[in-house]
Scaffold this active site. Structure first.
Site, PDB file in Angstrom:
ATOM      1  N   GLU A  30      -5.150  -7.027  -5.287  1.00 41.51           N
ATOM      2  CA  GLU A  30      -4.532  -8.719  -5.956  1.00 41.51           C
ATOM      3  C   GLU A  30      -4.319 -10.021  -5.308  1.00 41.51           C
ATOM      4  O   GLU A  30      -4.241 -11.666  -6.082  1.00 41.51           O
ATOM      5  CB  GLU A  30      -2.568  -8.563  -6.038  1.00 41.51           C
ATOM      6  CG  GLU A  30      -2.416  -7.593  -6.593  1.00 41.51           C
ATOM      7  CD  GLU A  30      -2.503  -5.723  -6.202  1.00 41.51           C
ATOM      8  OE1 GLU A  30      -1.892  -5.445  -6.980  1.00 41.51           O
ATOM      9  OE2 GLU A  30      -3.410  -5.418  -5.848  1.00 41.51           O
ATOM     10  N   GLU A  66      -0.930   1.159  -5.639  1.00 37.42           N
ATOM     11  CA  GLU A  66      -0.406   1.142  -5.441  1.00 37.42           C
ATOM     12  C   GLU A  66       0.893   1.907  -5.659  1.00 37.42           C
ATOM     13  O   GLU A  66       1.503   2.959  -4.794  1.00 37.42           O
ATOM     14  CB  GLU A  66       0.665  -0.469  -5.789  1.00 37.42           C
ATOM     15  CG  GLU A  66      -0.308  -1.739  -5.091  1.00 37.42           C
ATOM     16  CD  GLU A  66       0.825  -2.899  -4.581  1.00 37.42           C
ATOM     17  OE1 GLU A  66       0.927  -2.601  -3.416  1.00 37.42           O
ATOM     18  OE2 GLU A  66       0.964  -3.120  -5.427  1.00 37.42           O
TER      19      GLU A  66
END
Length: 271
Positions: A145, A125
């Site tokens: 995730e 990210e």
């Protein structure tokens, strides 16, 4: 509870015009916690405010970059635990988390990533908020995730498809599987693949080259790249032209050609 260490969990070191920011939790694969996030954000603010700094390198201590957010810290934050200054600050200033991950705060100067080993979840990210990326050949990248029932809140659901093909981004996001460094390079997600252990050296080489350039020109080019990403050419030129015009009227724009004609290195002052 605070970790039993005297060293900060993010090391920040200025060397000339280059700021090196190192996540320092190698025993946890540099997973982020409240202290890491607060210190990362503080480093980005320092980069912006210190006129002597022109570029940053982000890396991780040891043989891995970042395995994402510490799952224990996620639970502690959900439970509103307030047992150290960092978690209290993060709860009182919740915007810090996404600022640290370069989602909602982008320094006006370039950030170069040097990644070794795991670069998963929050590691991938924050990668998407950097400008140039270097990886060791054994590095792996992934937005994992969904495998934990979580959402990639630091921007991947929007940014990843803009930085690589839609189908590949969708598979990364929905399956949560890894990409190798070579594959990430083929897809344009990273710039360079180097032998393991050499990512920081290559990133520093690039940073040193950027630091020698005109700082006004670098910042204006960076601003143009970021602000015009999804615009039509007409709309993009409306942003680009005043940014470039201000650079061309600067003292640095006179110094560069003069130094070239005089066969010497330019002395840029940012004026």
């Amino acid at each position: 509870m605070p970790e039993p260490t005297s060293a900060p969990l993010v090391l920040v070191e200025a060397d000339g015009a280059v700021l090196t920011v190192t996540i320092n939790r190698p025993e946890k694969r540099n997973a982020t916690n409240a202290e890491v996030l607060c210190r990362l954000y503080d480093a980005w603010v320092r980069l912006d405010r210190d006129d002597s700094l022109r570029v940053a390198v982000l890396t991780g201590k040891g043989d891995t970059f970042c395995a994402g957010m510490d799952l224990r810290e996620i639970l502690r934050l959900r439970e509103r635990v307030r047992d150290n200054e960092w978690i209290i600050r993060l709860q009182d200033e919740p915007g810090i988390s996404l600022h640290a991950y370069l989602k909602t705060y982008r320094p006006t100067k370039p950030v170069i990533l040097a990644a070794e080993g795991f670069c998963r979840a929050g590691g991938t990210e924050i990668l998407q908020g950097t400008d140039i990326r270097v990886a060791g050949e054994s590095a792996v990248f992934g937005v994992t995730e969904v495998q934990r029932g979580l959402f990639p809140m630091a921007g991947s659901a929007v940014r990843l498809r803009r930085q690589m093909g839609y189908a590949v981004a969708a598979e990364m996001l929905l399956a949560g599987e890894d990409l190798t460094a070579r594959r990430a390079h083929e897809l344009g997600l990273i710039n360079h693949v180097v032998p393991d252990g050499q990512a920081l050296a290559k990133a520093r080489e690039i940073a040193d080259r950027i630091a020698r350039n005109g700082p006004l020109a670098v910042r204006a080019v960076l601003a143009t790249l970021r602000q015009t990403e999804s615009l039509s050419e007409e709309d993009a030129f409306a942003i680009e032209t005043p940014l470039g015009g201000a650079v061309m009227q600067s003292k640095d724009a006179a110094e560069g050609p003069r130094a070239f004609l005089e066969k010497r290195e330019p002395v840029f002052t940012g004026e």
